[in-house]
Design a protein around this motif. Structure first.
Motif, short mmCIF file in Angstrom:
data_model
loop_
_atom_site.label_atom_id
_atom_site.label_comp_id
_atom_site.label_asym_id
_atom_site.label_seq_id
_atom_site.Cartn_x
_atom_site.Cartn_y
_atom_site.Cartn_z
N GLU A 194 0.83 -1.20 0.00
CA GLU A 194 0.00 0.00 0.00
C GLU A 194 0.87 1.26 0.00
O GLU A 194 0.53 2.26 -0.65
N LYS A 195 1.99 1.21 0.69
CA LYS A 195 2.94 2.34 0.67
C LYS A 195 3.47 2.57 -0.74
O LYS A 195 3.64 3.70 -1.18
N ARG A 228 1.89 1.83 -3.49
CA ARG A 228 0.80 2.38 -4.30
C ARG A 228 0.69 3.89 -4.15
O ARG A 228 0.24 4.58 -5.07
N GLN A 229 1.06 4.39 -2.98
CA GLN A 229 0.94 5.82 -2.72
C GLN A 229 2.15 6.61 -3.22
O GLN A 229 2.13 7.83 -3.22
N ASP A 230 3.20 5.91 -3.65
CA ASP A 230 4.42 6.58 -4.09
C ASP A 230 4.21 7.17 -5.49
O ASP A 230 3.73 6.50 -6.39
#
Length: 465
Positions: A311-312, A314-316
């Motif tokens: 998920e981290k 995906r946010q990058d």
């Protein structure tokens, strides 16, 4: 050059005038295409004049040549070749071949609109990554999945999202060069992390990792050395030990597994290699691997593991620069669907099919090719000889598989000349010369390509009659 040739060459029209006149005749074709056809036609005519094939040229001749250039299929620079080298994942020849069962899905997605980022059930925008999530989770046991354009990008994104501005601990024996001078230290640097080397080239102990951990440590990185081997006086901690240490220190364990192996291949004479499923089950938080190596799919970097870390990623913001297109996603989905049945995968995925091809089958196919060459060509000699194939693509280094090849020779060409003629044919045949023999290895030649090889030999034969 004699005077007649000079005068004939002077009669050829200037390219601008020719393009203008041709454009009036072919108004439905772009000016760029017409210009290319005119240049090609004039070049061909000049060569024919200089080689005494033409002694006169009319306007009609020129336009006939242009028409041929416009109606002939384009001579694409990127083209198919026949891989007769015996190297299954030949990086220079495009690595893995896609299964023919992938074709229908690719055609459907490529030539129609598709639900790439549209949730049909909800009637609103969706994620392009949702199409692979469930099937890859089912196959690997991972909590989540993400796909980028290659494995170097996958490991860089993973480390950037997990350990940016932090230390990343790696064994000195795993600071590999991936290929094309891309090296793990540089990838770590680009991710924003700081490399901390532990151990030595041949021996790294669990205590080396433990002693290197500080309050600024962001991750433990395991890099599977799939493209080289360390043998002899060596030691390294097991994945379970590294996973236990990472859990104890509340750090993620990232495993760059590279080759993307899903099935144990020891029954085919290859040594043990860890599978994706094993790496996850032994405690790795993130595992990355390539799509176009042992998986047998398109080029891609596949990231599987714990949901919180993915998920981290995906946010990058970097993900957008690394994202894959609809064709890659379609090819991956269709390839993964074949993995739902092991027998189906080995029967339909070319990489697995070539690895598992029995030596008896190789010999039968070599016999068929030899018979065709003996029956239908003159001046070529084909012998069936034992050969050695390898996996290639940075997988199973130093490991060779027994195979069968055609040793081809000619009355009219030396081995070097024959290799060049085959390589420069209408369909390039990429062979190899080994121990003074030109070999066509039948492990990487599909029987459907036998006629193409035969056609090239017949063409070469005709050039000497």
């Amino acid at each position: 050059m004699n005077e007649n040739k000079q005068n004939l060459l002077k009669t050829l029209p200037q390219i601008d005038k020719l393009v203008k006149e041709t454009s009036l005749r072919y108004q439905e074709i772009s000016v760029l295409e017409i210009k290319q056809a005119c240049q090609q036609a004039l070049s061909s005519i000049r060569q024919e004049i200089l080689s005494d094939q033409l002694t006169s040229v009319t306007v009609s001749d020129i336009f006939e040549k242009i028409n041929t250039c416009l109606t002939t299929e384009p001579d694409y620079h990127l083209t198919s070749v026949i891989n007769a080298t015996g190297t299954i994942l030949h990086t220079n020849l495009g690595r893995s071949l896609l299964s023919k069962k992938v074709r229908n899905h690719l055609n459907d997605v490529a030539y129609h609109y598709c639900n790439l980022e549209y949730d049909v059930n909800e009637g609103k925008r969706g994620s392009r990554y949702q199409h692979l999530t469930e099937i890859v989770k089912d196959l690997t046991g991972a909590e989540d999945v993400l796909v980028v354009n290659n494995n170097a990008a996958a490991i860089m994104l993973a480390l950037r999202a997990i350990a940016n501005d932090k230390e990343i601990i790696v064994s000195r024996g795993e600071l590999v060069e991936i290929g094309g001078s891309f090296r793990i230290p540089e990838v770590i640097k680009l991710s924003g992390g700081t490399l901390v080397e532990v151990g030595t080239t041949n021996k790294t102990h669990l205590t080396d990792y433990k002693q290197a951990i500080t309050e600024n440590t962001g991750a433990l990185l395991k890099v599977h050395t799939s493209n080289y081997r360390l043998i002899g006086f060596t030691e390294q901690p097991s994945l379970e030990e590294m996973a236990s240490l990472a859990k104890q220190k509340q750090l993620p364990l990232v495993n760059d597994l590279g080759s993307g192996l899903f099935f144990d291949l020891q029954k085919f004479g290859l040594p043990y290699e860890p599978t994706i499923q094993e790496a996850l089950s032994k405690g790795c938080d993130i595992v990355t691997f390539s799509g176009d190596k042992l998986l047998g799919g398109p080029q891609a970097g596949i990231i599987v593991g714990k949901r919180e870390w993915i998920e981290k990623m995906r946010q990058d913001q970097l993900l957008r620069a690394l994202r894959v297109d609809k064709l890659t996603l379609a090819a991956l989905e269709a390839t993964f669907m074949l993995y739902q049945n092991k027998e189906q995968a080995f029967a339909n995925i070319p990489t697995l099919k070539m690895i598992s091809k029995d030596l008896t089958i190789c010999h039968e196919e070599a016999s068929q090719l030899k018979k065709a060459i003996d029956d239908k060509t003159i001046g070529f000699r084909a012998q069936i000889v034992p050969s050695k194939s390898n996996i290639g693509g940075g997988s199973f280094p130093e490991e060779e598989m027994n195979s069968v090849a055609i040793s081809l020779s000619s009355d009219n060409y030396s081995l070097i000349e024959l290799e060049e003629k085959l390589r420069k044919g209408s369909i390039p045949i990429i062979s190899r010369i080994y121990q003074n023999q030109l070999l066509l290895d039948c492990r990487t030649i599909d029987p459907s390509e036998h006629q193409l090889i035969l056609n090239e030999l017949i063409t070469l034969q005709g050039a000497n009659e």
